[in-house]
Structure formats: structure tokens, C-alpha cells
Motif scaffolding. Structure first.
Motif, PDB file in Angstrom:
ATOM      1  N   PHE A 129      46.867  19.123  38.315  1.00  0.00           N
ATOM      2  CA  PHE A 129      46.707  20.091  37.230  1.00  0.00           C
ATOM      3  C   PHE A 129      47.117  19.507  35.884  1.00  0.00           C
ATOM      4  O   PHE A 129      46.586  19.911  34.843  1.00  0.00           O
ATOM      5  CB  PHE A 129      47.430  21.395  37.548  1.00  0.00           C
ATOM      6  CG  PHE A 129      46.609  22.272  38.440  1.00  0.00           C
ATOM      7  CD1 PHE A 129      45.567  23.024  37.937  1.00  0.00           C
ATOM      8  CD2 PHE A 129      46.841  22.304  39.803  1.00  0.00           C
ATOM      9  CE1 PHE A 129      44.779  23.801  38.755  1.00  0.00           C
ATOM     10  CE2 PHE A 129      46.060  23.085  40.640  1.00  0.00           C
ATOM     11  CZ  PHE A 129      45.024  23.842  40.108  1.00  0.00           C
TER      12      PHE A 129
ATOM     13  N   ALA B  70      45.502  28.070  38.212  1.00  0.00           N
ATOM     14  CA  ALA B  70      46.452  27.055  38.694  1.00  0.00           C
ATOM     15  C   ALA B  70      47.546  27.696  39.533  1.00  0.00           C
ATOM     16  O   ALA B  70      47.892  27.195  40.611  1.00  0.00           O
ATOM     17  CB  ALA B  70      47.061  26.299  37.512  1.00  0.00           C
TER      18      ALA B  70
ATOM     19  N   VAL C  61      49.485  22.361  34.575  1.00  0.00           N
ATOM     20  CA  VAL C  61      48.375  22.702  33.688  1.00  0.00           C
ATOM     21  C   VAL C  61      48.836  23.045  32.266  1.00  0.00           C
ATOM     22  O   VAL C  61      48.098  22.831  31.310  1.00  0.00           O
ATOM     23  CB  VAL C  61      47.492  23.830  34.300  1.00  0.00           C
ATOM     24  CG1 VAL C  61      48.081  25.208  34.076  1.00  0.00           C
ATOM     25  CG2 VAL C  61      46.085  23.753  33.771  1.00  0.00           C
TER      26      VAL C  61
END
Length: 182
Positions: free
Chosen positions: A11, A64, A84
Motif C-alpha cells: 500500500f 486499504a 497508503v
């Protein structure tokens, strides 16, 4: 622990190469999660996108978090979410400083304009991919169009564009319509 690190790194990569927000990230998330890592199926991914869209917050962060939770539980959700958002956090600090100091330069204005064009393309790609994946339009057996779903998509777009109805109410309303129709 390596699965958590892998979630964070996956991510983080998505977050670091994405520009333009969550919708622009959808094709990148899909490629990483389904094709590269094999953590989810296409159907599971589409369900996650639907849930992430309906829940409050940015779709990339919601996706995510949910993907992390699906693969590694609560710690996976934390790892994926941190992965992320960390690149964006760092980038915003650096970009805020740089743009503030150089916003008068023609090159900076041009770069930002072309980046916006690229983001539009990514969002368009995600829209088409989702439309094809959900059966809104099907080219595998000739051109087949789900006219009810197409009407719902056009009606939802029109309500978003031309009214002040909150998007959540539109989603809830069309969710109930979907229960009745389908």
C-alpha cells in the motif's frame, strides 16, 4: 509479521505512485491486490470498492483498511492504512513547501495542469473497468447493456450533478431500488 510488512509495503507503493486521490488509485490497488499478490478475487475486490465508496472517508483509505482487515485482521488494517497514507502525508508536507515557494513559475503551473489530465484518465479507466466488471456493459457476448443499471447510473449521476441531495442518501435510495428491481 512479514505479512504485515508486505501489506504496508504494497500500500505504500500504491500511495507513493498515485496522484489524484482514491479513484485514481483503484486500478493500482486492483493490480497489486489481485494480480500481483493474489490476496483477493475480482468479486471480493468489487465488493470492497462498493463498501469503501459507501462508508465515510476517502475510498483509498477505506479500501486499504478493509483489504488489510480481510487479509490479516486488525493489525493488517492498520498496516495497510498506514502504508497508503504515509506517502501522501510526506508528499503534502514537501509539496506545500515547494509550491508555496514556486507557484509563480510557468513550469510549475504546466506540470500541475498535465498531472490533472493524467488523473482524469486514471479515473476514466477505473470507471470503465468497474462498469465492465459489474455487467453494466458486457462485450464478451456481443454488446449487452443492462438498461436498468444504466438508468440507475445516469439517474444517480444526474442527482449528484443537478441537486443538492447528499451522495449517501442517493446511494441508500438506489440500494433500496436495487433490492426491489433485482
Amino acid at each position: 509479521m512479514s505479512a504485515l510488512i508486505q501489506l504496508f509495503v504494497s500500500f505504500f507503493k500504491i500511495g507513493i505512485i498515485s496522484f489524484g486521490g482514491g479513484y485514481a488509485m483503484i486500478p493500482l490497488i486492483e493490480r497489486e491486490i489481485i494480480e500481483n499478490q493474489g490476496w483477493l478475487t475480482e468479486a471480493q475486490f468489487l465488493d470492497i470498492i462498493a463498501v469503501a465508496e459507501m462508508t465515510p472517508g476517502p475510498i483509498a483509505v477505506n479500501s486499504a483498511t478493509y483489504i488489510g482487515y480481510q487479509t490479516e485482521g486488525l493489525l493488517g488494517a492498520v498496516a495497510a492504512t498506514l502504508g497508503v497514507v504515509t506517502p501522501s502525508f510526506i508528499a503534502m508536507i514537501v509539496l506545500a513547501y515547494v509550491i508555496t515557494k514556486s507557484q509563480h513559475l510557468k513550469a510549475v503551473k504546466g506540470a500541475l495542469k498535465s498531472i490533472v489530465a493524467g488523473v482524469v484518465a486514471l479515473i476514466g479507466f477505473a470507471t470503465i473497468k468497474i462498469a465492465l466488471s459489474t455487467g453494466l456493459v458486457n462485450f464478451s457476448e456481443g454488446v449487452k447493456i443492462d438498461y436498468v443499471a444504466t438508468f440507475i447510473a445516469i439517474a444517480a449521476f444526474s442527482l449528484l450533478k443537478f441537486t443538492k441531495i447528499h451522495p449517501v442518501l442517493i446511494l441508500i435510495g438506489f440500494g433500496f431500488l436495487g433490492i426491489i428491481v433485482y
